[in-house]
Motif scaffolding. Structure first.
Motif, short mmCIF file in Angstrom:
data_model
loop_
_atom_site.label_atom_id
_atom_site.label_comp_id
_atom_site.label_asym_id
_atom_site.label_seq_id
_atom_site.Cartn_x
_atom_site.Cartn_y
_atom_site.Cartn_z
N LYS A 1 0.84 -1.20 0.00
CA LYS A 1 0.00 0.00 0.00
C LYS A 1 0.87 1.25 0.00
O LYS A 1 0.65 2.18 -0.79
CB LYS A 1 -0.88 0.00 1.24
N ASN B 1 3.59 20.14 8.60
CA ASN B 1 4.45 21.33 8.59
C ASN B 1 5.77 21.10 7.87
O ASN B 1 6.29 21.99 7.18
CB ASN B 1 4.68 21.82 10.01
N LEU B 2 6.34 19.88 8.01
CA LEU B 2 7.64 19.62 7.38
C LEU B 2 7.52 19.56 5.86
O LEU B 2 8.40 20.00 5.12
CB LEU B 2 8.24 18.32 7.93
N THR C 1 10.40 11.95 8.02
CA THR C 1 9.01 11.85 7.58
C THR C 1 8.97 11.11 6.25
O THR C 1 9.61 11.53 5.27
CB THR C 1 8.34 13.24 7.45
N VAL C 2 8.20 10.03 6.20
CA VAL C 2 8.16 9.19 4.99
C VAL C 2 7.47 9.94 3.85
O VAL C 2 8.07 10.18 2.79
CB VAL C 2 7.45 7.85 5.27
N THR C 3 6.22 10.36 4.06
CA THR C 3 5.54 11.04 2.94
C THR C 3 6.10 12.44 2.72
O THR C 3 6.03 12.97 1.60
CB THR C 3 4.02 11.13 3.21
N ASP D 1 4.50 0.48 12.11
CA ASP D 1 3.32 -0.19 11.54
C ASP D 1 3.24 -1.65 11.94
O ASP D 1 2.25 -2.32 11.61
CB ASP D 1 3.33 -0.09 10.01
N VAL E 1 7.37 6.91 17.33
CA VAL E 1 7.07 7.65 16.09
C VAL E 1 5.78 8.44 16.20
O VAL E 1 5.73 9.62 15.84
CB VAL E 1 7.00 6.68 14.88
N ARG F 1 -3.76 -0.75 11.75
CA ARG F 1 -2.89 -1.79 12.32
C ARG F 1 -3.47 -2.34 13.62
O ARG F 1 -3.22 -3.48 13.97
CB ARG F 1 -1.47 -1.25 12.52
C1 EPZ Z 1 3.90 7.00 6.61
O1 EPZ Z 1 3.04 7.97 7.19
C2 EPZ Z 1 3.04 5.76 6.41
N1 EPZ Z 1 1.95 6.04 5.48
C3 EPZ Z 1 2.49 5.29 7.76
O2 EPZ Z 1 1.78 4.10 7.54
C4 EPZ Z 1 3.68 5.00 8.68
O3 EPZ Z 1 3.18 4.64 9.95
C5 EPZ Z 1 4.57 6.24 8.81
O4 EPZ Z 1 4.98 6.68 7.49
C6 EPZ Z 1 5.82 5.97 9.64
O5 EPZ Z 1 6.54 4.92 9.06
C7 EPZ Z 1 2.23 6.07 4.15
O6 EPZ Z 1 3.34 5.86 3.71
C8 EPZ Z 1 1.07 6.35 3.24
P1 EPZ Z 1 5.66 10.36 8.92
P2 EPZ Z 1 3.54 9.51 7.31
O7 EPZ Z 1 5.53 11.65 8.20
O8 EPZ Z 1 4.44 9.83 6.19
C9 EPZ Z 1 5.70 13.65 12.33
C10 EPZ Z 1 0.01 2.60 7.81
O9 EPZ Z 1 -0.42 2.00 8.80
N2 EPZ Z 1 5.55 14.65 11.26
O10 EPZ Z 1 6.86 9.50 8.63
O11 EPZ Z 1 2.32 10.34 7.50
C11 EPZ Z 1 4.48 12.75 12.46
O12 EPZ Z 1 3.48 13.37 13.25
C12 EPZ Z 1 0.37 4.05 7.88
O13 EPZ Z 1 0.20 2.05 6.68
C13 EPZ Z 1 5.55 16.00 11.59
O14 EPZ Z 1 5.64 16.37 12.76
O15 EPZ Z 1 4.36 9.48 8.66
C14 EPZ Z 1 5.05 11.52 13.09
O16 EPZ Z 1 5.15 11.72 14.49
C15 EPZ Z 1 0.05 4.64 9.25
N3 EPZ Z 1 5.40 16.92 10.59
C16 EPZ Z 1 6.46 11.44 12.49
O17 EPZ Z 1 6.75 12.74 11.96
C17 EPZ Z 1 5.29 16.57 9.27
O18 EPZ Z 1 5.19 17.46 8.40
C18 EPZ Z 1 6.61 10.43 11.36
O19 EPZ Z 1 5.53 10.65 10.48
C19 EPZ Z 1 5.29 15.19 8.96
C20 EPZ Z 1 5.43 14.25 9.96
#
Ligand code: EPZ
Length: 417
Positions: free
Chosen positions: A22, A123-124, A161-163, A303, A325, A369
């Motif tokens: 996914k 924000n990032l 941050t992944v996305t 996850d 995380v 999850r």
């Molecule tokens: C991705 O989410 C995944 N989703 C999530 O999978 C996964 O849990 C997560 O990465 C961590 O591995 C997709 O890839 C579609 P992050 P993402 O940005 O990118 C903070 C699942 O179950 N943050 O890596 O949204 C955030 O709050 C889903 O399949 C900021 O503060 O996660 C978190 O604490 C759930 N500001 C940390 O970083 C930002 O601008 C990591 O989040 C962005 C993130």
């Protein structure tokens, strides 16, 4: 609404095929917005979140159709807006922001808002796009990004941050000049996106490391791409074998994507034997206990936290699981407690005292999850477990009940009045 009913106590045996990931399919679908023409994606999982992303692309004017593959024609895009009605159902919709502003110089995307596991700010993402020259405005629940043409820049993410990494990686491909991304996410899904972008004509180095360098190009071409296997589904199936004392061959999993999960499961007594592109997983008579902290890749994936916790509830001994995380990813704890699990939470750490067995109970899924965690617990519990609000599960697992049934589990989907 649907529910899933599990009669516990069956030992899982046999082979299972892992579906496409996914979290690789979603960014690669978004990347089709960067180019004009027809992309052909294979091994795309048939999931709710994928359907939502397809609806979003079609809303913008892309034409999507399923054959065995998913064919996306992004020639005639008519707008650069992602409306609230679609974004509110899937946060990953934010992945269209980078491609749209890079290709059209304008994007208007509804703010995703939080979800069950945390505030999930963006924000990032926004700060990084500003570094590339985008003018960002927030109003009426939408983020608007304007820029005639993005220019390369130096980005350093405060938090992995992944996305966020994926959004910027896609935008930087069409920026004017070179972009460096420090503290980039190293997840395999980021690498898969980078490989796809490179085949589209992108010039990227360092994907899979903390520092990615992108040299912008004037345009990208459509591509054929095969979606990598879902490492979280594979990990979930590994726990299913472990928690039932089973013997399961998992086909299509890539061991290099599962290092931390394999290490942790072996620590608690699970035998894992690679057989080519198959992982044979043999559950132990006695499940040992272990401490765990989630981390960005290559650490133990957040996850997989809920699924591993289900296993620890029937381990011999005490375990501590720290979620580093997300700030609220223990929603499954209350439901596991209803099944007899002995868990207490202090701050971001769950203390689990293993019990001899769980007992089946009606429980409620709260997020994707957590749904998997409750089903895994139901496989091992005595009696019947009924998991409601299973629409959470359908977002990220393709035919899970069929796959478990094929392995000998007693799992069925029922409709709930
Ligand atoms: C991705 O989410 C995944 N989703 C999530 O999978 C996964 O849990 C997560 O990465 C961590 O591995 C997709 O890839 C579609 P992050 P993402 O940005 O990118 C903070 C699942 O179950 N943050 O890596 O949204 C955030 O709050 C889903 O399949 C900021 O503060 O996660 C978190 O604490 C759930 N500001 C940390 O970083 C930002 O601008 C990591 O989040 C962005 C993130």
């Amino acid at each position: 609404m649907n529910a899933i009913v599990i009669k516990g106590g069956k030992r899982l045996e046999g082979s299972v095929d892992i579906s496409g990931a996914k979290n690789a399919a979603l960014p690669i679908l978004a990347s089709t917005l960067l180019t004009s023409g027809t992309s052909v994606l294979t091994n795309v999982p048939r999931l709710e979140d994928v359907s939502t992303m397809i609806r979003l692309l079609e809303y913008m004017g892309a034409e999507c159709r399923w054959h065995d593959s998913l064919i996306v024609d992004s020639t005639r895009l008519k707008n650069s807006e992602a409306p609230y009605e679609l974004v509110k159902t899937m946060r990953a919709s934010i992945l269209v922001l980078g491609p749209l502003v890079a290709r059209y110089g304008y994007a208007r995307v509804s703010l995703p808002g939080g979800c069950a596991i945390g505030a999930r700010p963006i924000n990032l993402h926004l700060k990084a796009l500003e570094t590339l020259g985008a003018r960002i405005e927030l109003e009426h629940g939408y983020v608007t990004a304007h820029c005639d043409r993005l220019r390369g820049g130096e980005i350093s993410f405060d938090t992995v941050t992944v996305t966020g990494t994926e959004n910027i990686l896609m935008a930087a491909c069409l920026a004017d000049g070179v972009t460096t991304i420090d503290n980039a996410a190293e997840e395999p899904e980021v690498v898969a996106l980078a490989e796809t972008l490179s085949r589209m004509g992108g010039r990227i180095s360092g994907a899979g490391t903390r520092r990615i360098v992108v040299e912008g190009v004037p345009r990208l071409s459509p591509v054929a791409s095969r979606i990598m296997p879902d490492r979280i589904e594979a990990g979930t199936m590994m726990v299913a074998a472990a928690i039932t004392g089973g013997d399961v061959r998992i086909r299509g999993a890539r061991q290099e994507h599962l290092g931390a999960v394999v290490t942790k499961l072996e620590e608690v007594g699970v035998k894992i034997e690679p057989e080519g592109d198959v992982l044979r997983v043999i559950g132990p008579e006695r499940i040992g206990s272990a401490d765990l902290r989630t981390h960005p890749f290559p650490g133990f994936p957040t996850d997989m936290q809920a699924q591993f916790m289900a296993l620890m509830t029937i381990s011999e001994g005490d375990s501590r699981i720290s979620e580093t995380v997300f700030e609220n990813r223990f929603m499954h704890v209350n439901e596991l407690q209803r099944m007899g699990a002995d868990i207490s939470i202090q701050s971001n750490t769950a203390h689990i005292r293993g019990v001899p067995h769980l007992s089946g109970a009606p429980v409620m899924a709260t997020d994707l999850r957590a749904s998997a965690s409750l089903i895994l617990a139901g496989l091992a519990a005595r009696g019947e477990t009924r998991v409601t609000r299973i629409y959470h599960l359908d977002r990220g697992y393709e035919q899970l009940e069929r796959k478990l049934t094929d392995l000998g589990a007693s799992v069925r989907r029922v409709s709930e009045e």
